[in-house]
Design a protein around this motif. Structure first.
Motif, short mmCIF file in Angstrom:
data_model
loop_
_atom_site.label_atom_id
_atom_site.label_comp_id
_atom_site.label_asym_id
_atom_site.label_seq_id
_atom_site.Cartn_x
_atom_site.Cartn_y
_atom_site.Cartn_z
N SER A 170 0.95 -1.23 0.01
CA SER A 170 -0.01 0.04 0.09
C SER A 170 0.96 1.34 0.02
CB SER A 170 -0.92 0.12 1.24
OG SER A 170 -1.92 -0.93 1.19
N VAL A 171 0.67 2.04 -0.92
CA VAL A 171 1.44 3.41 -0.86
C VAL A 171 0.41 4.63 -0.48
CG1 VAL A 171 2.69 5.02 -2.30
CG2 VAL A 171 2.70 2.57 -2.84
N TYR A 172 0.92 5.37 0.33
CA TYR A 172 -0.03 6.39 0.72
C TYR A 172 0.54 7.81 0.38
CZ TYR A 172 -1.79 2.60 3.83
OH TYR A 172 -2.22 1.31 4.17
N PRO A 173 0.10 8.44 -0.80
CA PRO A 173 0.73 9.66 -1.02
C PRO A 173 -0.08 10.70 -0.19
CG PRO A 173 -0.14 8.30 -2.84
CD PRO A 173 -0.61 7.76 -1.60
N GLY A 174 0.75 11.75 0.00
CA GLY A 174 -0.14 13.12 0.31
C GLY A 174 -0.57 13.62 -0.73
N GLY A 214 14.63 -6.44 -3.76
CA GLY A 214 14.92 -7.67 -3.82
C GLY A 214 14.24 -8.82 -3.55
N PRO A 215 14.22 -9.98 -3.88
CA PRO A 215 13.34 -11.23 -3.55
C PRO A 215 13.19 -11.31 -1.88
CG PRO A 215 15.34 -12.02 -4.70
CD PRO A 215 15.24 -10.75 -4.80
N ASP A 216 14.10 -10.89 -1.11
CA ASP A 216 14.04 -11.13 0.15
C ASP A 216 13.41 -9.93 0.74
OD1 ASP A 216 16.23 -9.16 -0.58
OD2 ASP A 216 17.07 -9.36 1.20
N ALA A 217 12.86 -8.94 0.36
CA ALA A 217 12.41 -8.01 0.73
C ALA A 217 10.86 -7.57 0.12
CB ALA A 217 12.97 -6.55 0.58
N HIS A 218 9.94 -7.30 1.41
CA HIS A 218 8.68 -6.96 1.15
C HIS A 218 8.25 -5.65 1.77
CE1 HIS A 218 4.28 -8.95 1.04
NE2 HIS A 218 4.28 -7.80 0.72
N LEU A 219 8.34 -4.51 0.75
CA LEU A 219 7.66 -3.17 1.44
C LEU A 219 6.22 -3.26 1.46
CD1 LEU A 219 10.77 -2.85 -0.04
CD2 LEU A 219 10.02 -0.67 -0.37
N THR A 220 5.72 -3.30 2.72
CA THR A 220 4.30 -3.47 2.56
C THR A 220 3.32 -2.16 2.68
OG1 THR A 220 4.51 -3.57 5.19
CG2 THR A 220 4.54 -5.43 4.00
N ASP A 221 4.19 -1.31 3.35
CA ASP A 221 3.69 -0.08 3.43
C ASP A 221 4.50 1.29 3.39
OD1 ASP A 221 0.57 -0.72 4.71
OD2 ASP A 221 2.17 -1.87 5.75
N ILE A 222 4.28 2.07 2.30
CA ILE A 222 4.87 3.28 1.95
C ILE A 222 4.18 4.55 1.87
CG2 ILE A 222 6.49 4.42 0.31
CD1 ILE A 222 6.87 1.55 -0.87
N THR A 223 4.68 5.74 2.89
CA THR A 223 4.12 6.84 3.34
C THR A 223 4.89 7.86 2.50
OG1 THR A 223 3.05 6.17 5.14
CG2 THR A 223 3.03 8.63 4.76
N VAL A 224 4.22 8.66 1.70
CA VAL A 224 4.98 9.67 0.79
C VAL A 224 4.52 11.08 1.23
CG1 VAL A 224 6.19 10.37 -1.31
CG2 VAL A 224 5.66 7.96 -0.87
N ARG A 225 5.13 12.01 1.70
CA ARG A 225 4.60 13.31 1.78
C ARG A 225 5.30 14.37 1.26
NH1 ARG A 225 0.85 11.00 3.17
NH2 ARG A 225 0.00 10.65 4.92
N PRO A 226 4.59 15.66 0.82
CA PRO A 226 5.35 16.71 0.07
C PRO A 226 6.12 17.15 1.32
CG PRO A 226 2.85 17.11 0.51
CD PRO A 226 3.18 15.62 1.00
#
Length: 230
Positions: A170-174, A214-226
């Motif tokens: 899930s990506v949470y952009p501002g 990489g296959p060893d990594a799972h980025l589950t939640d990413i928050t991006v703010r201005p």
């Protein structure tokens, strides 16, 4: 070129979806999902290995037919969305239905239909959410509720499918400089100043970071703010 992984990006005709499609085009074949066939064709002409996927996500039969043609899918990015805002006291049932139909139901149904193709590829589902999916503000009730709903969908999908090899982010952009944002600011009666908002390309960079991890990594939640200052 045909041996490259395949990505489907909904909402590709403009804004964040178009930026995500451009960002993935260097490493993936890209299906450009959306309703504006002219805009999708124009974008496809810019990219090295892309083709339009002009499907109205509210047309269940059309979605089922188009999804059935995809046998193997490495990445599904849900970027299509609507924003019907309003105070709870002033938001009729139609406002709530409009947000949930596109922002939740269409996301869930397209994912369900494509799960066999995603499982074959040990693929990745990316849901473009919103800051309103983390913390709701007054005046944003119907939209924020739908974004909380699709956040729950992504969390459940991850719990169910991660053991079978899928990644779900899930990506949470501002607030982002898009046509949708222009309409929101106009509705608020404010002055539109694009420098106050995220660039769509910055959100696309976050999607690429998750997809290319990489296959060893799972980025589950990413928050991006201005940033307040650039």
């Amino acid at each position: 070129m045909t041996d490259r992984p395949l990505a489907l990006v909904t909402g590709s005709s403009r804004g964040i979806g178009a930026a995500v499609a451009r960002g993935l085009a260097d490493t993936h074949r890209v299906l450009l999902g959306g309703r504006d066939a002219t805009a999708l064709s124009a974008l496809a002409a810019e990219l090295p290995d892309a083709q339009p996927w002009p499907v109205d996500l509210s047309d269940e039969a059309a979605v089922a037919d188009a999804a059935a043609r995809i046998d193997n899918l490495d990445v599904l990015v849900h970027s299509a969305g609507v924003a019907r805002l309003g105070d709870v006291a002033d938001s009729p049932a139609e406002s709530w239905r409009a947000n949930f139909e596109v922002n939740v139901v269409a996301v869930a149904e397209l994912t369900r239909l494509l799960l066999p193709a995603l499982r074959r590829a040990h693929g990745h589902v990316v849901v473009i959410n919103s800051g309103q999916g983390l913390s709701a503000r007054e005046g944003w009730g119907p939209y924020a509720a739908s974004k909380f709903g699709v956040r729950a969908f992504a969390d459940v999908l991850r719990a169910e499918e991660e053991p079978h090899g899928l990644r779900v982010t899930s990506v949470y952009p501002g607030r982002t400089d898009t046509e949708m944002q222009q309409a929101v600011v106009a509705g608020e009666g404010g002055e539109y100043r694009p420098e106050k908002f995220l660039r769509p390309e910055s959100v696309a960079d976050a999607v690429s970071a998750a997809v290319l991890a990489g296959p060893d990594a799972h980025l589950t939640d990413i928050t991006v703010r201005p940033r307040p200052h650039r």
